[in-house]
Design an enzyme around this catalytic site. Structure first.
Site, PDB file in Angstrom:
ATOM      1  N   ASN A  13     -45.016 -55.782  13.668  1.00 33.45           N
ATOM      2  CA  ASN A  13     -45.539 -57.126  13.927  1.00 33.45           C
ATOM      3  C   ASN A  13     -46.787 -57.347  13.066  1.00 33.45           C
ATOM      4  OD1 ASN A  13     -47.263 -59.149  15.100  1.00 33.45           O
ATOM      5  ND2 ASN A  13     -45.941 -59.157  16.877  1.00 33.45           N
ATOM      6  N   HIS A  16     -51.375 -60.038  13.151  1.00 34.26           N
ATOM      7  CA  HIS A  16     -52.815 -59.831  12.992  1.00 34.26           C
ATOM      8  C   HIS A  16     -53.280 -60.034  11.559  1.00 34.26           C
ATOM      9  CE1 HIS A  16     -53.368 -58.808  17.091  1.00 34.26           C
ATOM     10  NE2 HIS A  16     -52.381 -57.941  17.024  1.00 34.26           N
ATOM     11  N   HIS A  49     -44.827 -63.919  15.391  1.00 36.79           N
ATOM     12  CA  HIS A  49     -44.777 -64.794  16.573  1.00 36.79           C
ATOM     13  C   HIS A  49     -45.277 -66.177  16.146  1.00 36.79           C
ATOM     14  CE1 HIS A  49     -46.043 -65.281  21.105  1.00 36.79           C
ATOM     15  NE2 HIS A  49     -45.387 -66.325  20.642  1.00 36.79           N
ATOM     16  N   ARG A  51     -46.481 -69.111  17.360  1.00 38.73           N
ATOM     17  CA  ARG A  51     -46.977 -69.642  18.635  1.00 38.73           C
ATOM     18  C   ARG A  51     -47.050 -71.157  18.572  1.00 38.73           C
ATOM     19  NH1 ARG A  51     -49.734 -65.301  21.787  1.00 38.73           N
ATOM     20  NH2 ARG A  51     -50.175 -66.975  23.235  1.00 38.73           N
ATOM     21  N   ARG A  55     -51.836 -70.342  16.132  1.00 43.10           N
ATOM     22  CA  ARG A  55     -53.149 -69.703  15.931  1.00 43.10           C
ATOM     23  C   ARG A  55     -53.145 -68.665  14.814  1.00 43.10           C
ATOM     24  NH1 ARG A  55     -53.775 -65.909  21.274  1.00 43.10           N
ATOM     25  NH2 ARG A  55     -53.474 -67.864  22.355  1.00 43.10           N
ATOM     26  N   GLU A  76     -40.624 -63.987  17.071  1.00 38.58           N
ATOM     27  CA  GLU A  76     -41.020 -64.042  18.479  1.00 38.58           C
ATOM     28  C   GLU A  76     -41.362 -65.473  18.787  1.00 38.58           C
ATOM     29  OE1 GLU A  76     -44.364 -61.809  20.047  1.00 38.58           O
ATOM     30  OE2 GLU A  76     -43.442 -60.050  19.166  1.00 38.58           O
ATOM     31  N   THR A 107     -49.564 -61.584  24.311  1.00 38.56           N
ATOM     32  CA  THR A 107     -48.551 -61.795  25.349  1.00 38.56           C
ATOM     33  C   THR A 107     -48.868 -60.910  26.557  1.00 38.56           C
ATOM     34  OG1 THR A 107     -47.074 -61.991  23.472  1.00 38.56           O
ATOM     35  CG2 THR A 107     -46.063 -62.026  25.645  1.00 38.56           C
ATOM     36  N   GLU A 157     -36.252 -56.514  25.346  1.00 37.52           N
ATOM     37  CA  GLU A 157     -37.393 -55.732  24.884  1.00 37.52           C
ATOM     38  C   GLU A 157     -38.240 -55.483  26.123  1.00 37.52           C
ATOM     39  OE1 GLU A 157     -39.362 -56.655  21.214  1.00 37.52           O
ATOM     40  OE2 GLU A 157     -41.278 -55.920  21.989  1.00 37.52           O
ATOM     41  N   HIS A 196     -45.344 -53.403  22.978  1.00 39.06           N
ATOM     42  CA  HIS A 196     -46.627 -53.948  23.440  1.00 39.06           C
ATOM     43  C   HIS A 196     -47.582 -52.833  23.821  1.00 39.06           C
ATOM     44  CE1 HIS A 196     -49.666 -56.677  24.843  1.00 39.06           C
ATOM     45  NE2 HIS A 196     -48.971 -57.620  24.241  1.00 39.06           N
TER      46      HIS A 196
HETATM   47  N1  PXP Z   1     -43.381 -57.081  21.283  1.00 41.79           N
HETATM   48  C1  PXP Z   1     -43.691 -58.314  21.757  1.00 41.79           C
HETATM   49  C2  PXP Z   1     -42.604 -59.105  22.382  1.00 41.79           C
HETATM   50  C3  PXP Z   1     -44.992 -58.843  21.624  1.00 41.79           C
HETATM   51  O1  PXP Z   1     -45.269 -60.055  22.114  1.00 41.79           O
HETATM   52  C4  PXP Z   1     -45.958 -58.077  20.946  1.00 41.79           C
HETATM   53  C5  PXP Z   1     -47.324 -58.642  20.730  1.00 41.79           C
HETATM   54  O2  PXP Z   1     -47.266 -59.728  19.877  1.00 41.79           O
HETATM   55  C6  PXP Z   1     -45.581 -56.818  20.457  1.00 41.79           C
HETATM   56  C7  PXP Z   1     -44.298 -56.336  20.665  1.00 41.79           C
HETATM   57  C8  PXP Z   1     -46.542 -55.954  19.709  1.00 41.79           C
HETATM   58  O3  PXP Z   1     -47.592 -55.602  20.549  1.00 41.79           O
HETATM   59  P1  PXP Z   1     -48.838 -54.820  19.948  1.00 41.79           P
HETATM   60  O4  PXP Z   1     -49.487 -55.742  18.960  1.00 41.79           O
HETATM   61  O5  PXP Z   1     -49.684 -54.558  21.143  1.00 41.79           O
HETATM   62  O6  PXP Z   1     -48.302 -53.600  19.289  1.00 41.79           O
END
Ligand code: PXP
Length: 246
Positions: A13, A16, A49, A51, A55, A76, A107, A157, A196
Site C-alpha cells: 500500500n 503514504h 485507497h 478516499r 486526502r 481500496e 481505516t 481481507e 492492517h
Molecule cells: N489493508 C487495508 C484494507 C487497509 O485499509 C490498510 C490501510 O490503508 C492496509 C491493509 C495497510 O495497513 P498498514 O498501512 O497499517 O500496513
C-alpha cells in the site's frame, strides 16, 4: 487450491507516499515511481485507497498506475456510489471494500456486511460482473465471514489491527480469532487476505496460518523505506512472508 500451496503474495500500500506529496501540494514524491520501486522489490500488487476526501491518492494516480504498472492494482474504496462508479470505469484487477470515516487517521475497523446490505450486494455484483476481484475488509468474526460468502465475494481481507495493537495473552486471543476466521473463509471458498498494522515483527506469527494467501502492508514498509529505500523495504518484507525468515 490447498492453503498456501503457492507462495504467499504481498500487496504494498503506497498511500503514504501520496500523503507526503500532498503535504506540499506538488509532484514529489511520485506515486508512480513508488509503485515501480515496490514492484522491483517484489510487490505482487500495488494497493491505493481512493478516499472520498481525496486526502492522499487522487483520481489521476489511479489512472496513471493502471496504465503504467505491471502487477495488478488493488483499489481500496468505500461503499460510496461515486467511488464505485470510478472503479467500474477504471476496472482495476482488484478492489477491496473498506469502511471509511472522514476523521479517522486510517481505516479503523472492518466493514459491517450487515449494514447497507442491499447497496453492498449490488456493488459487489456490479464489480464482479466487470471481472474485478472483490475483497471485503472484515473483522475476524464468523458472522462476517459467512456473510461475505453469501454475498459472493472473491476474497476477504481480515483486519489485523486489533491483533497488531494487542499484547501478551490478548494478542494470542486475537491470533486465534484470525485463524478461525481464515479457516472458515477457506472452507467457504473465499480467498483469504490479511492486513492492517502489520510490520517486520508481528507478521511472523501469522505465517503459521496457511489459509492466509496474501498480506497487504503499507505503513511499516513506507516507514522502513525512509532509511533503506522502498525496493529494499519491500524485498525484506517479501522475504519474511515467503520464507518466514527476516
Ligand atoms: N489493508 C487495508 C484494507 C487497509 O485499509 C490498510 C490501510 O490503508 C492496509 C491493509 C495497510 O495497513 P498498514 O498501512 O497499517 O500496513
Amino acid at each position: 487450491m490447498t492453503p498456501a500451496a503457492s507462495p504467499r503474495k504481498l500487496g504494498v500500500n503506497i498511500d503514504h507516499v501520496a500523503t507526503l506529496r500532498q503535504a506540499r501540494g506538488g509532484n514529489e514524491p511520485s506515486v508512480l515511481e513508488a509503485a515501480l520501486e515496490a514492484e522491483k522489490g517484489g510487490a505482487d500488487s500495488i494497493t491505493v485507497h481512493l478516499r472520498e476526501d481525496r486526502r492522499h491518492i487522487q483520481d489521476s494516480d489511479v489512472w496513471e498506475l493502471l496504465k503504467k504498472i505491471y502487477v495488478p492494482l488493488n483499489l481500496e474504496m468505500a461503499l460510496s456510489p461515486e467511488i464505485v462508479k470510478i472503479a467500474l470505469k477504471a476496472r482495476p484487477e482488484k478492489v477491496c471494500l473498506v469502511p471509511e470515516k472522514r476523521r479517522e487517521l486510517t481505516t479503523e475497523g472492518g466493514l459491517d456486511l450487515f449494514f447497507k446490505r442491499e447497496l453492498l450486494g449490488r456493488a459487489v455484483e456490479a464489480l464482479m460482473k466487470k471481472k474485478i476481484q472483490v475483497s471485503l475488509f472484515i473483522d475476524p468474526l464468523a458472522k462476517q465471514v459467512l456473510e461475505a460468502a453469501r454475498i459472493g465475494a472473491y476474497a476477504i481481507e481480515i483486519h489485523t489491527g486489533s491483533y497488531a495493537n494487542a499484547r501478551g495473552g490478548k494478542r494470542e486471543k486475537e491470533l486465534l480469532r484470525i485463524r478461525s476466521a481464515a479457516q472458515l473463509g477457506t472452507k467457504l471458498g473465499l480467498r483469504v487476505h490479511a492486513g492492517h498494522g502489520l510490520n517486520y515483527e508481528n507478521t511472523f506469527p501469522l505465517l503459521d496460518i496457511p489459509e492466509i494467501l496474501e498480506f497487504n502492508i503499507g505503513h511499516s514498509i513506507v516507514s522502513r523505506a525512509v532509511f533503506v529505500g522502498l525496493s529494499k523495504a519491500v524485498s525484506e518484507m517479501k522475504k519474511i512472508i515467503t520464507s518466514g525468515k527476516g
